[in-house]
Structures are given as C-alpha cells and as structure tokens.
Design a protein around this motif. Structure first.
Motif, PDB file in Angstrom:
ATOM      1  N   UNK B  35       0.818  -1.214   0.000  1.00  0.00           N
ATOM      2  CA  UNK B  35       0.000   0.000   0.000  1.00  0.00           C
ATOM      3  C   UNK B  35       0.853   1.266   0.000  1.00  0.00           C
ATOM      4  N   UNK B  36       2.125   1.128   0.302  1.00  0.00           N
ATOM      5  CA  UNK B  36       2.940   2.324   0.476  1.00  0.00           C
ATOM      6  C   UNK B  36       3.325   2.973  -0.863  1.00  0.00           C
ATOM      7  N   UNK B  37       3.735   2.217  -1.891  1.00  0.00           N
ATOM      8  CA  UNK B  37       4.064   2.892  -3.155  1.00  0.00           C
ATOM      9  C   UNK B  37       2.956   3.776  -3.736  1.00  0.00           C
ATOM     10  N   UNK B  38       1.673   3.346  -3.793  1.00  0.00           N
ATOM     11  CA  UNK B  38       0.662   4.301  -4.249  1.00  0.00           C
ATOM     12  C   UNK B  38       0.488   5.500  -3.322  1.00  0.00           C
ATOM     13  N   UNK B  39       0.742   5.290  -2.039  1.00  0.00           N
ATOM     14  CA  UNK B  39       0.568   6.408  -1.105  1.00  0.00           C
ATOM     15  C   UNK B  39       1.616   7.484  -1.330  1.00  0.00           C
ATOM     16  N   UNK B  40       2.851   7.076  -1.583  1.00  0.00           N
ATOM     17  CA  UNK B  40       3.904   8.087  -1.687  1.00  0.00           C
ATOM     18  C   UNK B  40       4.043   8.623  -3.094  1.00  0.00           C
ATOM     19  N   UNK B  41       3.406   7.977  -4.075  1.00  0.00           N
ATOM     20  CA  UNK B  41       3.537   8.484  -5.443  1.00  0.00           C
ATOM     21  C   UNK B  41       2.315   9.312  -5.809  1.00  0.00           C
ATOM     22  N   UNK B 125      -7.639  -3.160   9.804  1.00  0.00           N
ATOM     23  CA  UNK B 125      -8.070  -3.536   8.457  1.00  0.00           C
ATOM     24  C   UNK B 125      -7.092  -4.483   7.817  1.00  0.00           C
ATOM     25  N   UNK B 126      -7.579  -5.197   6.812  1.00  0.00           N
ATOM     26  CA  UNK B 126      -6.726  -6.179   6.147  1.00  0.00           C
ATOM     27  C   UNK B 126      -7.138  -6.238   4.682  1.00  0.00           C
ATOM     28  N   UNK B 127      -6.536  -5.427   3.819  1.00  0.00           N
ATOM     29  CA  UNK B 127      -5.619  -4.313   4.068  1.00  0.00           C
ATOM     30  C   UNK B 127      -6.395  -3.017   4.297  1.00  0.00           C
ATOM     31  N   UNK B 128      -5.815  -2.062   5.022  1.00  0.00           N
ATOM     32  CA  UNK B 128      -6.397  -0.720   5.073  1.00  0.00           C
ATOM     33  C   UNK B 128      -6.171  -0.010   3.741  1.00  0.00           C
ATOM     34  N   UNK B 129      -7.118   0.850   3.396  1.00  0.00           N
ATOM     35  CA  UNK B 129      -6.940   1.633   2.167  1.00  0.00           C
ATOM     36  C   UNK B 129      -5.879   2.709   2.403  1.00  0.00           C
ATOM     37  N   UNK B 130      -5.285   3.219   1.315  1.00  0.00           N
ATOM     38  CA  UNK B 130      -4.299   4.291   1.498  1.00  0.00           C
ATOM     39  C   UNK B 130      -4.880   5.502   2.225  1.00  0.00           C
ATOM     40  N   UNK B 131      -6.185   5.764   2.039  1.00  0.00           N
ATOM     41  CA  UNK B 131      -6.797   6.888   2.748  1.00  0.00           C
ATOM     42  C   UNK B 131      -6.664   6.730   4.250  1.00  0.00           C
ATOM     43  N   UNK B 132      -6.673   5.469   4.718  1.00  0.00           N
ATOM     44  CA  UNK B 132      -6.566   5.228   6.153  1.00  0.00           C
ATOM     45  C   UNK B 132      -5.247   5.739   6.709  1.00  0.00           C
ATOM     46  N   UNK B 133      -4.215   5.712   5.859  1.00  0.00           N
ATOM     47  CA  UNK B 133      -2.917   6.222   6.324  1.00  0.00           C
ATOM     48  C   UNK B 133      -3.029   7.721   6.593  1.00  0.00           C
ATOM     49  N   UNK B 134      -3.777   8.421   5.708  1.00  0.00           N
ATOM     50  CA  UNK B 134      -3.890   9.868   5.897  1.00  0.00           C
ATOM     51  C   UNK B 134      -4.753  10.200   7.102  1.00  0.00           C
ATOM     52  N   UNK B 135      -5.785   9.380   7.338  1.00  0.00           N
ATOM     53  CA  UNK B 135      -6.577   9.587   8.549  1.00  0.00           C
ATOM     54  C   UNK B 135      -5.694   9.397   9.771  1.00  0.00           C
TER      55      UNK B 135
END
Lengths: 170, 185
Positions: B35-41, B125-135
């Motif tokens: 999930x991290x590559x889409x989050x940081x790109x 979550x399994x997996x959490x969505x990238x939005x969850x990282x921002x929350x």
C-alpha cells in the motif's frame, strides 16, 4: 534420447523402482532412499538437468516422510523440450529417525532446500556441509511443520505468556 | 494558514515542525508495504501531508509497521526503532500487528506488537486503504498537538519491561541496552 526411450532405459537400469506415467506428461518415480543419488545423476545426464524443488510431506499415520524431488529440463532442442514433462521422484523414509544422503554433489542448488527441510521437518541430510537453520530464530522441540506440532499450544505457551507492558506510574 | 494558526505555530514551533514533517522510514514488513508505493507516489501523494519516505532510521521520525511481524523481522524492527531520533512515532498498520490477524496461531509471528515496542496508534483492516494512512496521519497531528503522542517517552521509562519482553521472544539480544536498566528497583 526422447521420453519413451528414457522411460524404458529407466526401467532397465533401475529394476526395483515403481514408475508411473501420467496423462499430463508428469512421470512419477517411487524409489528407495539408497537410490536417490544414482537416479538423480542418471536423470541429470539424460535431459533432466534442473532440480526445481525438494519438498517434504509428513504422512503421520503411515509414520513416514515423503521427500519429493521435482526435476525439469532446460533444453535447447525445442521439440524435445515440449515433449518432456516434469519428473517427480518420491522417496519415503521412516519418521522415527529420518535421514537421507544429500544430493548437493549432483545438484548444487539442493543446499537451501535441504536446509529448509531440515529445520521445518527435522530430516537430517548426511554429508551436508552446513546443516544449520535457515529461517527460524527460536529453537523448537518438535519441528514446526510436522503434523504433531501443536501450534495453538505453542502460541499459548510462548507468545501469550509474554506480559503486557505496565502503564507508567503517575 | 490563517492568522490564528500563525500565532499557534509560533507559540509552539517545535510541535508545528514535527507535525508537518513526518518522515517515514521505508521499512517493508509483510504484505502491507504494497500500500505504500501508491501512497507516496502521485495517485495519493503523501507529501501533501508532509509524509515522505526516507532511507535511514536516522532521518526518520515515523515508523509504519505494515503487516505481520515474524521473529526475524522483530529483531530488525527493534534495532531500527532504537536508531530513530526522538521524537519518534510508531503506527501499526493492518490487523496483524494488533493481535496476530490471520497469523494468530502461527509458530513464528509475534501476536501483539505493543509488547515489544511502544505504538502510538493503530490502523485496523486487512488491508487498510491508502486513505486510512492519511486519517492516521491527521490523528497523529492532533495527538502531537495535545502532547499525547508520547510512546517514545514510555519506551524510555518502561525500558526494562520492554527489554525483558524482547529477550523473552528473541533470546539473548546481541546489542547493549538503549537506556540504563536499574536492576534494584
């Protein structure tokens, strides 16, 4: 040598093996553990020049481990390559004191597979140059992939016995 | 930024700095790292929130633990966490670090990560969505503002318990204690 010839030759050379040919091209060979090196080196000289995997199955009711050597071929001759299916060499060894000779001298890439089976099933490979655990950090009384390894009991004993960090005193 | 926030930022400029420069150590644990590559790109672009991946623990102050933790990884996690500079924030990502997740009866993964290192927050979550990282990041901002993101202080105070738990799981540790341990207490 094509596939039919190979099967005939195998039957002639190794009299006491059990050889089954399946519809999808896979050849399954059941053999005794003393023969493993000879059969593998014979197959290596005859088209099957790549050891893809060594796997292990725990047949707990029959008190046996089954080691499976999967051989494939990398050949330049495309027609011959199409014709060859995989070969599964299956070897049963007793569960009580499992030991078999290493095949590193035939296929060098067997080394990590043998180490993995050693640590997960406790099968000893005699003649292996460094038979030490590959992945695991802890010592296990029963090797963890054996069927009689009780994972829930292990988790209860080890991970659940570790206490929660106490809150800070005010 | 409006005028009220300018005063607030000047009043507590340290917190303001920590909030908007959460540099995450690029440490891939388990399947959650996918999930991290889409989050940081460019798709989700974490840099809007001041989150960027960095290469070494010395530069980082956010530690995302992104999935199941095997014993071998736990060793690396502890070493990485101890090398990070304070203030440092840890977030458990996915259900596996929380209670074991689908590896609840595995012989080789630890079940509750907060027994070994302190955790500021969890993303379930399994997996959490990238939005969850921002929350999670915005929650962390609030926590930093209130001064409740203090897990690293807990690590310092309760270090002897943490060290004891780490040794119970991993056997003898080959590095010296990070903080002095008083045996008499």
């Amino acid at each position: 040598m094509n596939k039919k010839n190979l099967i005939q030759q195998l039957r002639l050379t190794f009299s006491d093996i059990q050889l089954n040919e399946h519809e999808d091209g896979i050849i399954k060979i059941h053999a005794k553990k003393e023969q493993v090196k000879r059969i593998l080196s014979y197959l290596k000289d005859n088209m099957y020049n790549h050891l893809a995997l060594i796997s292990c199955v725990d047949w707990i009711k029959e008190k046996e481990f089954e080691l499976i050597y999967i051989l494939t071929s990398y050949l330049d001759d495309k027609e011959l390559y199409q014709e060859t299916g995989d070969i599964y060499l299956k070897i049963r060894i007793p569960r009580g004191d499992p030991e078999i000779e290493t095949v590193i001298s035939v296929f060098e890439n067997a080394e990590p597979y043998e180490r993995e089976i050693y640590e997960l099933f406790g099968v000893k490979f005699s003649g292996h140059p460094r038979l030490i655990p590959l992945f695991l950090e802890r010592d296990y009384e029963v090797s963890p992939f054996r069927k009689d390894f009780d994972t829930r009991k292990y988790v209860k004993d080890v991970f659940e016995s570790i206490p929660v960090i106490p809150e800070e005193e005010e | 930024m409006d005028r009220e926030q300018v005063i607030k930022a000047l009043k507590d400029s340290g917190k303001w700095g920590h909030k908007y420069s959460l540099w995450a150590i690029y440490f891939g644990t388990g399947c959650g790292i996918i999930e991290i590559p889409p989050v940081i790109t460019s798709r989700w672009d974490a840099e809007r929130f001041g989150v960027i991946p960095v290469a070494t623990p010395r530069q980082a102050n956010l530690f995302l633990i992104t999935g199941y933790v095997t014993l071998k990884t736990l060793r690396a996690i502890i070493r990485t966490y101890e090398q990070m500079r304070e203030p440092k924030y840890t977030v458990g990502f996915g259900s596996c670090p929380i209670n074991g997740g689908m590896y609840w009866d595995s012989y080789n993964t630890i079940k509750k990560l907060d027994k070994y290192i302190p955790i500021d927050g969890w993303i379930a979550g399994c997996m959490p969505r990238p939005e969850a990282i921002f929350i999670a990041v915005t929650h962390l901002w609030t926590m930093i503002d209130r001064g409740t993101a203090d897990a690293y202080k807990k690590y310092r105070k309760q270090y002897k318990y943490y060290r004891k738990n780490q040794e119970m799981a991993l056997g003898k540790l080959e590095w010296p204690p990070l903080y002095p341990i008083n045996e008499d207490e």
